[in-house]
Motif scaffolding. Structure first.
Motif, PDB file in Angstrom:
ATOM      1  N   HIS A  38       0.849  -1.187   0.000  1.00  0.00           N
ATOM      2  CA  HIS A  38       0.000   0.000   0.000  1.00  0.00           C
ATOM      3  C   HIS A  38       0.890   1.244   0.000  1.00  0.00           C
ATOM      4  CE1 HIS A  38      -3.970  -1.801   0.629  1.00  0.00           C
ATOM      5  NE2 HIS A  38      -3.429  -2.595   1.547  1.00  0.00           N
ATOM      6  N   PRO A  39       0.476   2.329  -0.664  1.00  0.00           N
ATOM      7  CA  PRO A  39       1.239   3.584  -0.579  1.00  0.00           C
ATOM      8  C   PRO A  39       1.208   4.126   0.847  1.00  0.00           C
ATOM      9  CG  PRO A  39      -0.375   3.642  -2.377  1.00  0.00           C
ATOM     10  CD  PRO A  39      -0.689   2.432  -1.554  1.00  0.00           C
ATOM     11  N   PRO A  40       2.244   4.825   1.272  1.00  0.00           N
ATOM     12  CA  PRO A  40       2.293   5.369   2.637  1.00  0.00           C
ATOM     13  C   PRO A  40       1.084   6.233   2.987  1.00  0.00           C
ATOM     14  CG  PRO A  40       4.443   5.555   1.606  1.00  0.00           C
ATOM     15  CD  PRO A  40       3.501   5.082   0.535  1.00  0.00           C
ATOM     16  N   ALA A  41       0.623   7.050   2.034  1.00  0.00           N
ATOM     17  CA  ALA A  41      -0.513   7.926   2.323  1.00  0.00           C
ATOM     18  C   ALA A  41      -1.764   7.123   2.656  1.00  0.00           C
ATOM     19  CB  ALA A  41      -0.778   8.849   1.134  1.00  0.00           C
ATOM     20  N   ARG A  42      -1.929   5.986   2.009  1.00  0.00           N
ATOM     21  CA  ARG A  42      -3.102   5.137   2.272  1.00  0.00           C
ATOM     22  C   ARG A  42      -3.011   4.506   3.658  1.00  0.00           C
ATOM     23  NH1 ARG A  42      -3.695   0.745  -2.041  1.00  0.00           N
ATOM     24  NH2 ARG A  42      -4.084   2.575  -3.355  1.00  0.00           N
ATOM     25  N   ILE A  43      -1.817   4.066   4.022  1.00  0.00           N
ATOM     26  CA  ILE A  43      -1.613   3.488   5.355  1.00  0.00           C
ATOM     27  C   ILE A  43      -1.906   4.540   6.424  1.00  0.00           C
ATOM     28  CG2 ILE A  43       0.092   2.537   6.954  1.00  0.00           C
ATOM     29  CD1 ILE A  43      -0.672   0.579   4.798  1.00  0.00           C
ATOM     30  N   GLU A  44      -1.374   5.740   6.230  1.00  0.00           N
ATOM     31  CA  GLU A  44      -1.560   6.806   7.211  1.00  0.00           C
ATOM     32  C   GLU A  44      -3.035   7.181   7.347  1.00  0.00           C
ATOM     33  OE1 GLU A  44       0.242  11.225   8.304  1.00  0.00           O
ATOM     34  OE2 GLU A  44       1.115  10.028   6.690  1.00  0.00           O
ATOM     35  N   ALA A  45      -3.747   7.250   6.204  1.00  0.00           N
ATOM     36  CA  ALA A  45      -5.175   7.570   6.237  1.00  0.00           C
ATOM     37  C   ALA A  45      -5.957   6.489   6.974  1.00  0.00           C
ATOM     38  CB  ALA A  45      -5.710   7.743   4.815  1.00  0.00           C
ATOM     39  N   ALA A  46      -5.588   5.222   6.760  1.00  0.00           N
ATOM     40  CA  ALA A  46      -6.270   4.125   7.450  1.00  0.00           C
ATOM     41  C   ALA A  46      -5.989   4.159   8.953  1.00  0.00           C
ATOM     42  CB  ALA A  46      -5.823   2.784   6.862  1.00  0.00           C
ATOM     43  N   MET A  47      -4.767   4.534   9.345  1.00  0.00           N
ATOM     44  CA  MET A  47      -4.444   4.667  10.762  1.00  0.00           C
ATOM     45  C   MET A  47      -5.284   5.759  11.404  1.00  0.00           C
ATOM     46  SD  MET A  47      -0.266   4.188  10.771  1.00  0.00           S
ATOM     47  CE  MET A  47      -0.129   4.565  12.528  1.00  0.00           C
ATOM     48  N   ASP A  48      -5.472   6.860  10.687  1.00  0.00           N
ATOM     49  CA  ASP A  48      -6.309   7.951  11.205  1.00  0.00           C
ATOM     50  C   ASP A  48      -7.764   7.503  11.318  1.00  0.00           C
ATOM     51  OD1 ASP A  48      -4.096   9.586  11.317  1.00  0.00           O
ATOM     52  OD2 ASP A  48      -4.487  10.543   9.387  1.00  0.00           O
ATOM     53  N   ALA A  49      -8.248   6.788  10.301  1.00  0.00           N
ATOM     54  CA  ALA A  49      -9.638   6.324  10.310  1.00  0.00           C
ATOM     55  C   ALA A  49      -9.884   5.325  11.430  1.00  0.00           C
ATOM     56  CB  ALA A  49      -9.989   5.704   8.950  1.00  0.00           C
ATOM     57  N   ALA A  50      -8.891   4.485  11.692  1.00  0.00           N
ATOM     58  CA  ALA A  50      -9.021   3.466  12.740  1.00  0.00           C
ATOM     59  C   ALA A  50      -8.694   4.021  14.125  1.00  0.00           C
ATOM     60  CB  ALA A  50      -8.105   2.292  12.433  1.00  0.00           C
ATOM     61  N   ARG A  51      -8.247   5.281  14.161  1.00  0.00           N
ATOM     62  CA  ARG A  51      -7.839   5.920  15.413  1.00  0.00           C
ATOM     63  C   ARG A  51      -6.856   5.041  16.180  1.00  0.00           C
ATOM     64  NH1 ARG A  51     -13.507   8.653  17.662  1.00  0.00           N
ATOM     65  NH2 ARG A  51     -13.885   9.979  15.835  1.00  0.00           N
ATOM     66  N   VAL A  52      -5.843   4.621  15.459  1.00  0.00           N
ATOM     67  CA  VAL A  52      -4.848   3.719  16.028  1.00  0.00           C
ATOM     68  C   VAL A  52      -4.019   4.448  17.083  1.00  0.00           C
ATOM     69  CG1 VAL A  52      -2.757   2.424  15.532  1.00  0.00           C
ATOM     70  CG2 VAL A  52      -4.692   2.294  13.964  1.00  0.00           C
ATOM     71  N   PRO A  53      -3.986   3.940  18.305  1.00  0.00           N
ATOM     72  CA  PRO A  53      -3.140   4.566  19.334  1.00  0.00           C
ATOM     73  C   PRO A  53      -1.677   4.206  19.116  1.00  0.00           C
ATOM     74  CG  PRO A  53      -4.219   2.621  20.226  1.00  0.00           C
ATOM     75  CD  PRO A  53      -4.747   2.788  18.823  1.00  0.00           C
ATOM     76  N   ILE A  54      -0.790   5.176  19.344  1.00  0.00           N
ATOM     77  CA  ILE A  54       0.642   4.945  19.208  1.00  0.00           C
ATOM     78  C   ILE A  54       1.276   5.048  20.590  1.00  0.00           C
ATOM     79  CG2 ILE A  54       2.781   5.864  18.243  1.00  0.00           C
ATOM     80  CD1 ILE A  54       1.141   6.768  15.820  1.00  0.00           C
ATOM     81  N   ASP A  55       1.986   4.009  20.965  1.00  0.00           N
ATOM     82  CA  ASP A  55       2.603   3.938  22.287  1.00  0.00           C
ATOM     83  C   ASP A  55       4.017   4.495  22.214  1.00  0.00           C
ATOM     84  OD1 ASP A  55       3.695   3.267  24.756  1.00  0.00           O
ATOM     85  OD2 ASP A  55       2.677   1.327  24.845  1.00  0.00           O
ATOM     86  N   ILE A  56       4.251   5.633  22.858  1.00  0.00           N
ATOM     87  CA  ILE A  56       5.561   6.279  22.775  1.00  0.00           C
ATOM     88  C   ILE A  56       6.632   5.527  23.568  1.00  0.00           C
ATOM     89  CG2 ILE A  56       4.587   8.572  22.391  1.00  0.00           C
ATOM     90  CD1 ILE A  56       5.152   9.214  25.324  1.00  0.00           C
ATOM     91  N   HIS A  57       6.223   4.544  24.342  1.00  0.00           N
ATOM     92  CA  HIS A  57       7.185   3.775  25.132  1.00  0.00           C
ATOM     93  C   HIS A  57       7.614   2.492  24.422  1.00  0.00           C
ATOM     94  CE1 HIS A  57       6.478   6.515  28.426  1.00  0.00           C
ATOM     95  NE2 HIS A  57       5.190   6.273  28.367  1.00  0.00           N
ATOM     96  N   LYS A  58       7.116   2.271  23.198  1.00  0.00           N
ATOM     97  CA  LYS A  58       7.483   1.084  22.424  1.00  0.00           C
ATOM     98  C   LYS A  58       8.066   1.510  21.080  1.00  0.00           C
ATOM     99  CE  LYS A  58       3.862  -1.956  24.322  1.00  0.00           C
ATOM    100  NZ  LYS A  58       2.674  -2.786  23.972  1.00  0.00           N
ATOM    101  N   SER A  59       8.929   0.679  20.529  1.00  0.00           N
ATOM    102  CA  SER A  59       9.504   0.971  19.222  1.00  0.00           C
ATOM    103  C   SER A  59       8.461   0.783  18.129  1.00  0.00           C
ATOM    104  CB  SER A  59      10.692   0.051  18.946  1.00  0.00           C
ATOM    105  OG  SER A  59      10.250  -1.290  18.780  1.00  0.00           O
ATOM    106  N   ALA A  60       8.713   1.369  16.981  1.00  0.00           N
ATOM    107  CA  ALA A  60       7.788   1.244  15.849  1.00  0.00           C
ATOM    108  C   ALA A  60       7.610  -0.226  15.458  1.00  0.00           C
ATOM    109  CB  ALA A  60       8.303   2.053  14.662  1.00  0.00           C
ATOM    110  N   GLU A  61       8.719  -0.965  15.415  1.00  0.00           N
ATOM    111  CA  GLU A  61       8.680  -2.349  14.947  1.00  0.00           C
ATOM    112  C   GLU A  61       7.801  -3.236  15.828  1.00  0.00           C
ATOM    113  OE1 GLU A  61      11.385  -0.504  15.235  1.00  0.00           O
ATOM    114  OE2 GLU A  61      11.869  -0.278  13.100  1.00  0.00           O
TER     115      GLU A  61
END
Length: 232
Positions: free
Chosen positions: A120-143
């Motif tokens: 998927h293109p990055p913009a599509r992934i980012e839009a889906a993350m926004d739509a899903a309201r995905v929480p990002i944990d600042i205490h964990k690595s991206a991987e």
């Protein structure tokens, strides 16, 4: 030295006693993660408090009992490395944005659209993350967050994490340079140097990387390679 009114607290509780120092948020976090930062640049004040808001300094007897020294820099080093640093809202916002970009990049590398077998293109992934309201944990690595986030994104778009095994054969004239390329893109699981000097290899790599891998391989070999997807 950062101004006191712009500082945050770094706190450590040990042996039932509380210790607080006032620090620059960004520089303190850099110091905590092992980056080369001078403690004099981290601190807003060399004072060690029991309660910074009330202006109550830690007793010398407590410093000696817990840290075994009155040396402020040794004490601050201990507090920063073993305690907690209060993160400002601005720093948290920047950290979330940075992690989000890293997560999007990791998903693009490791996942595909199963309907097209392409990333998927990055913009599509980012839009889906926004739509899903995905929480990002600042205490964990991206991987470490990728698998859970991909699971959440599957409600909003077709997506699947996948590792592919590719069988690659390249002529002798390109074999040595391609050998290093194979290792840089994935895990080299098998390599055979054939009688004519050509290289036959099996490499495992994230499905999202296949397109970039083939392009790089084509650039090195001028298109002279054979590639097959193996069944796992």
């Amino acid at each position: 030295m950062v101004r006191v009114d712009q500082a945050v607290e770094a706190r450590l509780t040990k042996a039932g006693r509380h210790f607080v120092v006032l620090v620059d948020c960004d520089k303190a976090l850099d110091y905590k993660t092992g980056k080369s930062v001078s403690l004099s640049d981290v601190l807003a004040s060399e004072d060690v408090y029991a309660d910074a808001r009330k202006g109550l300094h830690a007793a010398k007897s407590d410093l000696l009992a817990v840290f075994g020294t009155e040396d402020r820099y040794k004490i601050v080093d201990n507090i920063l490395k073993n305690g907690e640093i209060a993160i400002t809202a601005e720093h948290q916002r920047r950290l979330i944005n940075q992690l989000k970009r890293q997560i999007v990049d990791a998903i693009c590398r490791n996942a595909i659209n199963p309907q097209t077998n392409t990333p998927h293109p990055p913009a599509r992934i980012e839009a889906a993350m926004d739509a899903a309201r995905v929480p990002i944990d600042i205490h964990k690595s991206a991987e470490t967050q990728v698998q859970d986030i991909v699971h959440k994104l599957a409600v909003h778009l077709p997506i699947r994490l996948e590792v592919r095994e590719l069988q690659v054969q390249v002529p002798a004239s390109f074999a040595q340079s391609c050998f290093h390329l194979l290792k840089s893109y994935g895990t080299l699981k098998k390599q055979d140097w054939l009688s004519d000097g050509s290289l036959l290899a099996i490499v495992a790599l994230p499905a999202g990387q296949q397109e970039a891998f083939e392009k790089a391989l084509g650039n090195v070999t001028k298109g002279n390679f054979d590639l097959k997807i193996r069944s796992l």
